[in-house]
Design an enzyme around this catalytic site. Structure first.
Site, short mmCIF file in Angstrom:
data_model
loop_
_atom_site.label_atom_id
_atom_site.label_comp_id
_atom_site.label_asym_id
_atom_site.label_seq_id
_atom_site.Cartn_x
_atom_site.Cartn_y
_atom_site.Cartn_z
N SER A 285 8.49 -10.54 3.02
CA SER A 285 8.51 -9.11 3.30
C SER A 285 8.00 -8.86 4.71
O SER A 285 7.18 -9.63 5.22
CB SER A 285 7.63 -8.37 2.31
OG SER A 285 6.26 -8.66 2.55
N ASP A 286 8.47 -7.78 5.33
CA ASP A 286 7.77 -7.29 6.51
C ASP A 286 6.40 -6.80 6.03
O ASP A 286 6.17 -6.62 4.83
CB ASP A 286 8.58 -6.19 7.22
CG ASP A 286 8.12 -6.00 8.67
OD1 ASP A 286 6.99 -6.45 9.02
OD2 ASP A 286 8.87 -5.39 9.46
N TRP A 287 5.51 -6.56 6.96
CA TRP A 287 4.11 -6.27 6.65
C TRP A 287 3.97 -4.88 6.00
O TRP A 287 4.10 -3.87 6.65
CB TRP A 287 3.28 -6.39 7.92
CG TRP A 287 2.80 -7.80 8.22
CD1 TRP A 287 1.51 -8.15 8.51
CD2 TRP A 287 3.55 -9.03 8.25
NE1 TRP A 287 1.42 -9.52 8.71
CE2 TRP A 287 2.64 -10.09 8.55
CE3 TRP A 287 4.88 -9.36 8.02
CZ2 TRP A 287 3.04 -11.42 8.65
CZ3 TRP A 287 5.28 -10.70 8.11
CH2 TRP A 287 4.36 -11.70 8.43
N ALA A 289 6.04 -3.95 3.59
CA ALA A 289 7.39 -3.48 3.23
C ALA A 289 7.70 -3.73 1.77
O ALA A 289 8.76 -3.38 1.29
CB ALA A 289 8.44 -4.17 4.11
#
Ligand code: NOJ
Length: 869
Positions: A285-287, A289
């Site tokens: 995941s993005d941070w 997200a």
């Protein structure tokens, strides 16, 4: 400690709670795609990696597997993201580190050019070398996963804040950039991460908290609403190249796609990425997200970054919750094993071994000693070893700087040769008074612009400004040189540039970056396409007084040059992108002709912002629900948009001049004997499981006797040994994924392969027949000038259908040619290059429409053409 099935259910089915002007029923939806495709250890290029992964993962306990998949929390360790370690088997915590242009937060590291800048070289070898050098620097610091390169944003709109981190709004050029960079990074022995998947095209509304802090009342992040054809032919295209290049990881984005969060969108993750492309690595995941526990696991996410729900909450969707979800059956065991296997396969694929060298830098302090767990200030020790990993990469950066500088206009003013008097004007020629790293994450526009702002940055080891290099050259040449770095010092500038024999060099810029930083009202995305610091006015006033005004632009993308570019006093224009640490030396190489420019603009310079036909959504348009960004322009972005509407740009995509001239002749088309396209058939194996976990809750309790508990740190452990049911405060306790997902969603029996996907033993990236060569194209390019130069012949195709752009880029090369010499340009067209995505067939199809191939020096100068028969 409990897993909330209700939350997962809501997140899985109605990730956008539309409460505003647009009713939910009107919103774009994303179809479900389950089960999540599991690993295919036979996939070409992954066989050895999966064998090693199997040997390792077979030994892991459930908690160790969970540890691999879940970050320890924001600022929990030294890197921007780290997962838990497996000390029992000697594996230290894996380190994920930005950025796509160097080691973020490192010291003694190199600051490379941006992706967009290296794209302008149209030089595969330089793209690869840059990737390799960046990979080596990350490796030298103890990084395991480099968080780059970027193909999302692709560049739907030139105002999008992070376009410069990627390559180009043209998917073919971006695909080449992705592929070469990934190969380079991974050949250096670290895992690359293709990000941000997918449709992550603007900064506004990418995160709820960030938007609310700015006063936007939204409760869900932006939804990029993309139709199936546009998805395949445009946004997914470069990710195909990333997967084919063997990328080990993919980062899912903050934004939603068709109203389903990117990190739990089963269509884009399970369907497209893991199914159709056959991606064998892991999805992180993005941070922040991630928005759910079981739903994201079932939709195909494999690693939670940075592990906590929101930074420093001490809570996680995974960690303990994933342990419980496996124990209570909400998430099937094979999915857990698949996550661990994918992570370890990527690890072994790039040649890493269990005895990883220590991480020798710290993202949160430049001090030698500091807290190991910065979030909570705990475990004070040495955290920085100040290891110099730069090698001789400065030379490469200088070379890329010259090779990426686009000569947009030249009335004979360039190259310079011992000029008598240089009047250098503009803040962009000089240093930032605070030093090159004076603004955190480069979040300001002061002094010369050599990278944008945000997480896609690194620490400059030094920054050669234009004036540094110009002064040295001037001393050598006995040139008089004076510089003014204040754009508003009109009187002083006027009196300097109007002096006799002045050659004015006007340095201007335009900046942008990531959404968490607002610079001068630009909330990541640019608020307009003008030059910063009144640059356009500066150029106009200097050129009204000096008839030899040379403009140098450092920028994150196009600016509107309409008002001044054709003034006859503007004798030359150069676009130098974001060149990194060697900025000054690179531009001086080009200005003085040591480097003969050959770069091509990787985007279109339109006369008016509206010509692009797309823009950032700057105001929420769905009440407090998810802002809706409809990609109604389809595949028509950048040059495709202008070409299809017959709008003449100022400088077209692919355009760039040289100090010599070239001519094109003798186009030849040779048809290959590729067989018929066949949909892939066959079945996957059954989803493997590796067992080896206890179902006694007592075995999962935090081992307080063994080590101290760190506050806020994310662990896989539970904090009670009472029954799972009692431990769960969830009223729907016991609900399994089967109950909240469509029928068959957890079925682990053999699955039919995707018709547009790879067969079992093929290289991932899609049906292997798509990569068959259909035609070989050759043409002769002659250097008709007097000096040696490099030329970038480009191959475009008209696919011929009513919905197709007039031309699309499908090949290029960069060739060095001596004066008077002729060199043959050669390119191949694959089936993929000639296909459209057929939404009914759900496969690629070479249409009946008559197709034309063009070769020339830019997207609008295509002197050679032939029908494909
Ligand atoms: C958020 C950014 O979108 C992403 O590109 C970056 O890798 C992470 N933060 C970690 O810094």
């Amino acid at each position: 400690m409990r897993f909330s099935a209700v939350a997962a259910l809501l997140a899985a089915t109605c990730s956008s709670a539309a409460t505003g002007s647009v009713q939910k029923r009107d919103l774009a939806t994303s179809e479900p795609h389950y089960p999540s495709p599991w690993m295919n250890p036979q996939a070409s290029g992954w066989e050895d990696a999966y064998e090693k992964a199997r040997a390792f993962v077979s030994q892991l306990t459930l908690m160790e597997k969970v540890n691999l998949t879940t970050g320890v929390g924001w600022e929990g360790e030294q890197c921007v993201g780290q997962v838990g370690s497996i000390p029992r088997l000697g594996l230290r915590s894996l380190c994920m580190q930005d950025s796509p242009l160097g080691v973020r937060f490192g010291d003694y590291v190199s600051a490379f050019s941006s992706g967009q800048t290296v794209a302008a070289t149209f030089d595969r070898s330089l793209m690869y070398q840059r990737g390799k050098a960046m990979g080596e620097e990350h490796k030298g610091k103890g990084v395991n996963v480099v968080l780059g390169p970027v193909a999302g944003p692709l560049g739907r709109t030139p105002t999008g804040g992070r376009g410069w981190e990627g390559f180009s709004p043209d998917p073919y050029l971006t695909g080449v950039g992705m592929s070469e960079t990934i190969k380079g990074i991974q050949d250096a022995g670290v895992i690359a991460c293709a990000k941000h998947y997918i449709g992550n095209e603007q900064e506004h509304f990418r995160q709820v908290g960030e938007s609310q802090d700015r006063g936007y009342n939204i409760s869900e992040t932006l939804s990029s609403n993309i139709d199936d054809k546009t998805m395949h032919e445009l946004y997914l295209w470069p990710f195909v190249d990333a997967v084919r290049a063997g990328v080990g990881s993919v980062m899912c984005a903050y934004t939603q796609v068709n109203n389903s969060y990117s990190c739990q969108n089963s269509k884009t993750l399970n369907g497209l990425l893991k199914g159709e492309l056959g991606f064998q690595g892991f999805v992180m995941s993005d941070w922040q997200a991630q928005h759910s526990g079981a739903a994201s696991a079932m939709a195909g996410m494999d690693m939670s970054m940075p592990g906590d729900t929101v930074f420093n909450s001490g809570l996680s969707y995974w960690g303990t919750n994933l342990t419980v979800a496996i124990l209570n059956g909400t998430v099937p065991e094979y999915r857990m094993d698949d996550m661990a296997m994918r992570i370890m396969a990527a690890f072994f694929k790039v040649g890493m071994t269990l005895d990883q060298p220590p991480i020798n830098f710290d993202s949160w302090t430049s001090d030698t000693y500091g807290p190991l767990h910065a979030a909570v200030g705990q475990d004070y020790q040495q955290v920085n070893w100040h290891v110099d990993v730069q090698d001789d990469h400065g030379d490469l950066i200088r070379e890329i700087g010259g090779a990426s500088t686009v000569l947009l206009k030249n009335n004979g003013a360039l190259p310079l040769s011992k000029p008598k008097f240089l009047a250098v004007v503009g803040e962009d020629a000089g240093p930032n008074p605070l030093g090159p790293n004076g603004c955190a994450d480069r979040g300001c526009d002061a002094g010369t612009l050599a990278m944008g702002w945000g997480s896609g940055t690194t620490t400059f080891p030094y920054l050669v400004t234009p004036i540094d290099a110009l002064n040295l050259q001037a001393i050598e040449d006995h040139t008089r040189i004076e510089a003014i770095f204040n754009n508003t010092a009109s009187d002083t500038i006027e009196s300097l540039v109007k002096q006799q024999d002045a050659t004015a060099l006007v340095f201007v810029n335009a900046d942008s970056g990531e959404g968490y930083i607002d610079v001068d009202g630009n909330e990541g995305d640019r608020k307009n396409l003008t030059l910063w610091g009144n640059g356009d006015e500066l150029i106009k006033s200097v050129s009204s007084l000096c008839n030899n005004t040379i403009v140098i632009i450092h920028s994150v993308g196009p600016t509107i040059v309409t008002d001044w570019y054709d003034s006859e006093n503007v004798t030359a224009i150069l676009w130098a992108g974001l060149p990194g640490q060697e900025s000054g030396r690179s531009i001086v190489d080009v200005l003085y002709g040591r480097v003969n420019p050959a770069a091509r603009t990787p985007f279109t310079w339109a006369a008016d912002p509206s010509d692009y036909g797309t823009d950032v959504l700057y105001k929420p348009n769905n009440g407090n629900g998810a802002p809706q960004q409809d990609y109604t322009e389809g595949v028509f972005i950048d040059y495709r948009a202008l070409d299809s509407r017959n709008i003449t740009p100022i400088f077209e995509f692919g355009f760039g001049l040289s100090y010599t001239t070239f001519e094109y002749a003798n186009l030849n088309v040779e048809k290959s004997n590729a067989g018929e396209y066949q949909p892939t058939t066959g079945e996957s194996d059954e989803a493997p499981t590796f067992g080896n976990f206890s179902d006694s809750l007592a075995d999962y309790v935090f081992p307080a006797d063994s080590f101290p508990h760190i506050w806020q740190y994310i662990y896989p452990y539970v904090n009670t040994s009472s029954s799972l049911e009692e431990a769960s405060a969830d009223p729907d306790y016991g609900q399994t994924a089967e109950e909240f997902l469509p029928p068959g969603a957890v079925d682990s029996s053999p699955r039919p392969l995707e018709p547009a996907g790879p067969s079992l033993t093929a290289q991932p990236g899609g049906n292997e027949l798509l990569f068959d060569t259909m035609y070989t194209i050759t043409a002769d390019v002659t250097n008709t000038g007097k000096i040696v130069g490099e030329e970038v012949p480009q191959l475009y195709v008209s696919l011929g259908g009513p919905d197709d752009p007039p031309v699309v880029l499908r090949g290029f090369d960069r060739m060095r040619i001596d004066p008077g010499q002729t060199t043959q340009f050669r390119a191949i067209l694959t089936r993929r290059d000639l296909s459209n995505w057929d939404v009914t067939l759900q496969n690629w199809l070479v249409s009946e429409a008559s197709k034309t191939v063009y070769v020339g020096p830019s997207s609008r100068k295509l002197p050679l053409s032939a029908q494909l028969r």
